[in-house]
Design a protein around this motif. Structure first.
Motif, PDB file in Angstrom:
ATOM      1  N   SER A  22       0.812  -1.227   0.000  1.00 26.85           N
ATOM      2  CA  SER A  22       0.000   0.000   0.000  1.00 26.85           C
ATOM      3  C   SER A  22       0.842   1.273   0.000  1.00 26.85           C
ATOM      4  CB  SER A  22      -0.952   0.011   1.200  1.00 26.85           C
ATOM      5  OG  SER A  22      -1.743  -1.139   1.228  1.00 26.85           O
ATOM      6  N   HIS A  29       3.012  -0.970   7.603  1.00 28.56           N
ATOM      7  CA  HIS A  29       1.579  -1.264   7.582  1.00 28.56           C
ATOM      8  C   HIS A  29       1.170  -2.092   8.806  1.00 28.56           C
ATOM      9  CE1 HIS A  29      -2.382  -2.517   6.331  1.00 28.56           C
ATOM     10  NE2 HIS A  29      -1.998  -3.788   6.376  1.00 28.56           N
ATOM     11  N   THR A 121      -4.762   1.215   5.667  1.00 24.40           N
ATOM     12  CA  THR A 121      -4.511   1.301   4.229  1.00 24.40           C
ATOM     13  C   THR A 121      -5.094   2.589   3.660  1.00 24.40           C
ATOM     14  OG1 THR A 121      -4.505  -1.116   4.065  1.00 24.40           O
ATOM     15  CG2 THR A 121      -4.826   0.104   2.020  1.00 24.40           C
TER      16      THR A 121
END
Length: 142
Positions: A22, A29, A121
């Motif tokens: 992402s 993340h 995200t």
């Protein structure tokens, strides 16, 4: 109780700090997803599950960092590892499938993981977009 540094060191040892996810690294993340659950008052085992939530890969994120469930259990415990494993197998989009397939605490935990994962995200995407827009705006002013 395994300390945070040991968990992060393991994630680095399996390449999570090098794998892209992402627009950032998988490690960033994972930490971001864990931090969201922590800010929302999630239990320690749920925070650990979020920190490791896609190390086995997921139906959406196909990279598999490890298959060593015993090692992951030794770091985050059996309850958290079970959530990680179930999360990795759950078809995407997950929310309705989790609601239909699971009940009780497991359902609540998986929904919290899924929401934090999606929120992290989305937040990362917004930051990237704002950074790009900011650079374009600066270029326009100059």
């Amino acid at each position: 109780m395994i300390d945070e540094k040991s968990k992060i060191d393991f994630l680095k040892s399996i390449g999570c700090d090098k794998e892209l996810h992402s627009g950032t690294t998988l490690l960033e993340h994972l930490i971001g997803t864990r931090d969201i659950v922590k800010e929302r008052g999630g239990s320690e085992y749920l925070q650990d599950a979020c920190l490791f939530h896609s190390v086995y890969g997921t139906k959406k994120f196909n990279h598999q960092s490890t298959t060593d469930r015993e090692k992951v259990k030794s770091l985050i415990g059996e309850k958290a590892e079970e959530l990680v494993f179930i999360f990795s197998m759950c078809p995407y989009p997950r929310t309705d499938k989790i609601k239909n397939m699971y009940r009780g605490q497991i359902q609540q935990d998986l929904l919290a993981m899924d929401e934090a994962n999606e929120d992290e995200t989305d937040n990362t995407s917004k930051v990237r977009l704002n950074t790009k827009l900011g650079k374009l705006f600066e270029q326009h002013l100059n």
